[in-house]
Write a protein that holds these residues in place. Sequence first.
Motif, PDB file in Angstrom:
ATOM      1  N   GLY A  54      84.520  48.342   7.582  1.00  0.00           N
ATOM      2  CA  GLY A  54      85.225  48.351   8.855  1.00  0.00           C
ATOM      3  C   GLY A  54      84.538  49.204   9.898  1.00  0.00           C
ATOM      4  O   GLY A  54      83.500  49.838   9.650  1.00  0.00           O
ATOM      5  N   ALA A  55      85.146  49.236  11.094  1.00  0.00           N
ATOM      6  CA  ALA A  55      84.512  49.905  12.237  1.00  0.00           C
ATOM      7  C   ALA A  55      84.405  51.411  12.050  1.00  0.00           C
ATOM      8  O   ALA A  55      83.416  52.028  12.456  1.00  0.00           O
ATOM      9  CB  ALA A  55      85.285  49.587  13.514  1.00  0.00           C
ATOM     10  N   THR A  56      85.407  52.043  11.447  1.00  0.00           N
ATOM     11  CA  THR A  56      85.352  53.504  11.282  1.00  0.00           C
ATOM     12  C   THR A  56      84.205  53.907  10.365  1.00  0.00           C
ATOM     13  O   THR A  56      83.478  54.868  10.646  1.00  0.00           O
ATOM     14  CB  THR A  56      86.682  54.034  10.731  1.00  0.00           C
ATOM     15  N   ASN A  78      80.555  50.464  20.172  1.00  0.00           N
ATOM     16  CA  ASN A  78      81.690  50.116  19.323  1.00  0.00           C
ATOM     17  C   ASN A  78      82.402  48.901  19.913  1.00  0.00           C
ATOM     18  O   ASN A  78      82.937  48.959  21.015  1.00  0.00           O
ATOM     19  CB  ASN A  78      82.650  51.304  19.226  1.00  0.00           C
ATOM     20  N   ASP A  79      82.412  47.798  19.165  1.00  0.00           N
ATOM     21  CA  ASP A  79      82.959  46.543  19.685  1.00  0.00           C
ATOM     22  C   ASP A  79      83.786  45.822  18.624  1.00  0.00           C
ATOM     23  O   ASP A  79      83.415  44.742  18.162  1.00  0.00           O
ATOM     24  CB  ASP A  79      81.812  45.640  20.172  1.00  0.00           C
ATOM     25  N   PRO A  80      84.937  46.399  18.234  1.00  0.00           N
ATOM     26  CA  PRO A  80      85.743  45.747  17.198  1.00  0.00           C
ATOM     27  C   PRO A  80      86.391  44.444  17.626  1.00  0.00           C
ATOM     28  O   PRO A  80      86.863  43.688  16.773  1.00  0.00           O
ATOM     29  CB  PRO A  80      86.802  46.801  16.836  1.00  0.00           C
ATOM     30  N   LEU A  81      86.433  44.148  18.934  1.00  0.00           N
ATOM     31  CA  LEU A  81      86.965  42.857  19.366  1.00  0.00           C
ATOM     32  C   LEU A  81      86.008  41.713  19.012  1.00  0.00           C
ATOM     33  O   LEU A  81      86.426  40.555  18.924  1.00  0.00           O
ATOM     34  CB  LEU A  81      87.223  42.850  20.875  1.00  0.00           C
ATOM     35  N   GLY A  82      84.739  42.029  18.835  1.00  0.00           N
ATOM     36  CA  GLY A  82      83.767  41.020  18.427  1.00  0.00           C
ATOM     37  C   GLY A  82      83.776  39.797  19.326  1.00  0.00           C
ATOM     38  O   GLY A  82      83.653  39.908  20.552  1.00  0.00           O
ATOM     39  N   LEU A  92      72.851  50.927  18.092  1.00  0.00           N
ATOM     40  CA  LEU A  92      73.531  50.661  16.830  1.00  0.00           C
ATOM     41  C   LEU A  92      74.870  50.013  17.193  1.00  0.00           C
ATOM     42  O   LEU A  92      75.722  50.639  17.827  1.00  0.00           O
ATOM     43  CB  LEU A  92      73.761  51.941  16.024  1.00  0.00           C
ATOM     44  N   TYR A  93      75.028  48.761  16.820  1.00  0.00           N
ATOM     45  CA  TYR A  93      76.178  47.959  17.241  1.00  0.00           C
ATOM     46  C   TYR A  93      77.176  47.859  16.090  1.00  0.00           C
ATOM     47  O   TYR A  93      76.835  47.445  14.985  1.00  0.00           O
ATOM     48  CB  TYR A  93      75.702  46.572  17.657  1.00  0.00           C
ATOM     49  N   VAL A  94      78.440  48.238  16.370  1.00  0.00           N
ATOM     50  CA  VAL A  94      79.493  48.270  15.357  1.00  0.00           C
ATOM     51  C   VAL A  94      80.540  47.211  15.689  1.00  0.00           C
ATOM     52  O   VAL A  94      81.066  47.175  16.809  1.00  0.00           O
ATOM     53  CB  VAL A  94      80.175  49.657  15.310  1.00  0.00           C
ATOM     54  N   THR A  95      80.857  46.366  14.724  1.00  0.00           N
ATOM     55  CA  THR A  95      81.961  45.424  14.893  1.00  0.00           C
ATOM     56  C   THR A  95      82.638  45.237  13.545  1.00  0.00           C
ATOM     57  O   THR A  95      82.107  45.646  12.507  1.00  0.00           O
ATOM     58  CB  THR A  95      81.488  44.079  15.478  1.00  0.00           C
ATOM     59  N   SER A  96      83.828  44.631  13.559  1.00  0.00           N
ATOM     60  CA  SER A  96      84.574  44.453  12.315  1.00  0.00           C
ATOM     61  C   SER A  96      85.517  43.265  12.450  1.00  0.00           C
ATOM     62  O   SER A  96      85.596  42.633  13.513  1.00  0.00           O
ATOM     63  CB  SER A  96      85.362  45.726  11.971  1.00  0.00           C
ATOM     64  N   GLY A 144      83.101  44.900   7.994  1.00  0.00           N
ATOM     65  CA  GLY A 144      82.465  44.687   9.286  1.00  0.00           C
ATOM     66  C   GLY A 144      80.962  44.775   9.182  1.00  0.00           C
ATOM     67  O   GLY A 144      80.392  44.851   8.078  1.00  0.00           O
ATOM     68  N   TYR A 145      80.315  44.785  10.345  1.00  0.00           N
ATOM     69  CA  TYR A 145      78.858  44.800  10.417  1.00  0.00           C
ATOM     70  C   TYR A 145      78.382  45.950  11.297  1.00  0.00           C
ATOM     71  O   TYR A 145      78.981  46.250  12.335  1.00  0.00           O
ATOM     72  CB  TYR A 145      78.333  43.487  11.005  1.00  0.00           C
ATOM     73  N   LEU A 146      77.294  46.558  10.865  1.00  0.00           N
ATOM     74  CA  LEU A 146      76.573  47.540  11.666  1.00  0.00           C
ATOM     75  C   LEU A 146      75.157  47.014  11.849  1.00  0.00           C
ATOM     76  O   LEU A 146      74.430  46.830  10.869  1.00  0.00           O
ATOM     77  CB  LEU A 146      76.560  48.902  10.967  1.00  0.00           C
ATOM     78  N   VAL A 147      74.789  46.744  13.106  1.00  0.00           N
ATOM     79  CA  VAL A 147      73.446  46.259  13.430  1.00  0.00           C
ATOM     80  C   VAL A 147      72.619  47.449  13.908  1.00  0.00           C
ATOM     81  O   VAL A 147      73.051  48.189  14.798  1.00  0.00           O
ATOM     82  CB  VAL A 147      73.498  45.176  14.524  1.00  0.00           C
TER      83      VAL A 147
END
Length: 451
Positions: free
Chosen positions: A158-160, A261-265, A284-288, A300-303
């Motif tokens: 997940g995002a956290t 941080n972009d959990p809305l994706g 570093l791009y964070v989404t979930s 989620g994914y961390l790019v």
Amino acid sequence: MSRPVYLSLAEQVQSAIAEGHLAVGDRLPTHRQLADQLGISVQTVSRAYEELIRRGLISGETGRGTFVRAAKSEPDPPFIPQRVDEVIDLSILKPVCDPLHVEAMKQGLVELASSLPPSVVLSFRPNTLFARHRAAAVPWLRDCGVETSAANVTLTNGATAGMTIALMAAAPPGSTMVTEEIGHHTLLPLASYMGIKLRGVAIDEQGLLPDALDAACRDGTVRALFVMPSPINPTASHMGAARRADIVRVAQRHNLSIIENDPLGPILEERRPPLAALAPERTLYVTSFTKCVMPGLRTGYLVVPDRLIAAVANRHLVTNWMATPLIAEMATRWVESGFAMEMVRWQRRALRRRHELAAEILAGIPYRGHPEGLHVWLPLGDSRPEATFVSHARLQGVAVAAGSAFAISPGARAGALRISIASTTESELRAGLGVIVNLLNSDPEPVLLAI
């Protein structure tokens, strides 16, 4: 006092503490004294005191009495920690949920059980286990606006978890990181635990101000920028394309790593280019999936840029080892089948309906929101103390998040409410927003008990 009286009494004592009418160390009346003064039962006062003890605001000392406690060293979350039946909870940020989400998860678990790859339960090697999952992530991330390769993708819980790994890789202990002055509520304690100095930067209706960011970086100590350009941020601002380009130029000028941080994706239908698309070499791009598909899909994914792949892999190993394989497998199957995107489209439609409802009820009241966001941001103005308004709303059975809970800089003044429009049913949302409107139209002066 309103009913339930014990909760009304607890809320008013909390307001008195928050506004300085009761100071740390002040002794409160005995249960009997306060009951006699207010004309209520001793049991009611006892329940109120128990509630205040639970909130960490007072403490009872045998033989001495009950006293106001010092402020907590650990921050409280902006949302109520557990759902109470009689409370309409507009404080917690979550997507719209429906029985179809539960049924989808049940069906997914049945299918998973019938065709479970042995590696999902037996593997200890993330690189071997998740090769297919990282490949499936690439088209999903493309729908988020990020072009990347499977080698640059890390699966997270997940995002956290993604945020934590990204911070460890981009900002070593003792370094300085900057972010929006009204920002992510977990970022301040997270940075503190990791020994990172966090500095808030001024914002406007689009989010981070490039000139303010540039000024904050001139002393040469800032190593990283944490930013939420999509309307998942507390103020529901949506950063424009030109502003994003300006922010990237400032980051390049000062050689900052960017954590986006972009959990809305992919929820936003009209997506603006992520910072990761403008500066992939430093972002570093964070989404979930928890905010855009369903809360229980905690993966989620961390790019990450090429230069940080090894660092991120090592930090992920020491903090999580790897993403939970069963949940990651579920998400990958849904991505591959197209069902995850189907749920995104469902969520998008549901959020638009919620925002139409909010616009109808809040007509004439200034607020900010995005039609595909999970909340609205409602400024209160100087005449309405934020803590008092939140307490009064809770007394009337509505929980909202105080804007000050998202303040990063000590001097940042929110004076606002973050109101979730997705966390409950449409009927409860209508009722809860109605309470908020009635409070906004009432006398702003707080009424406190004289104790």
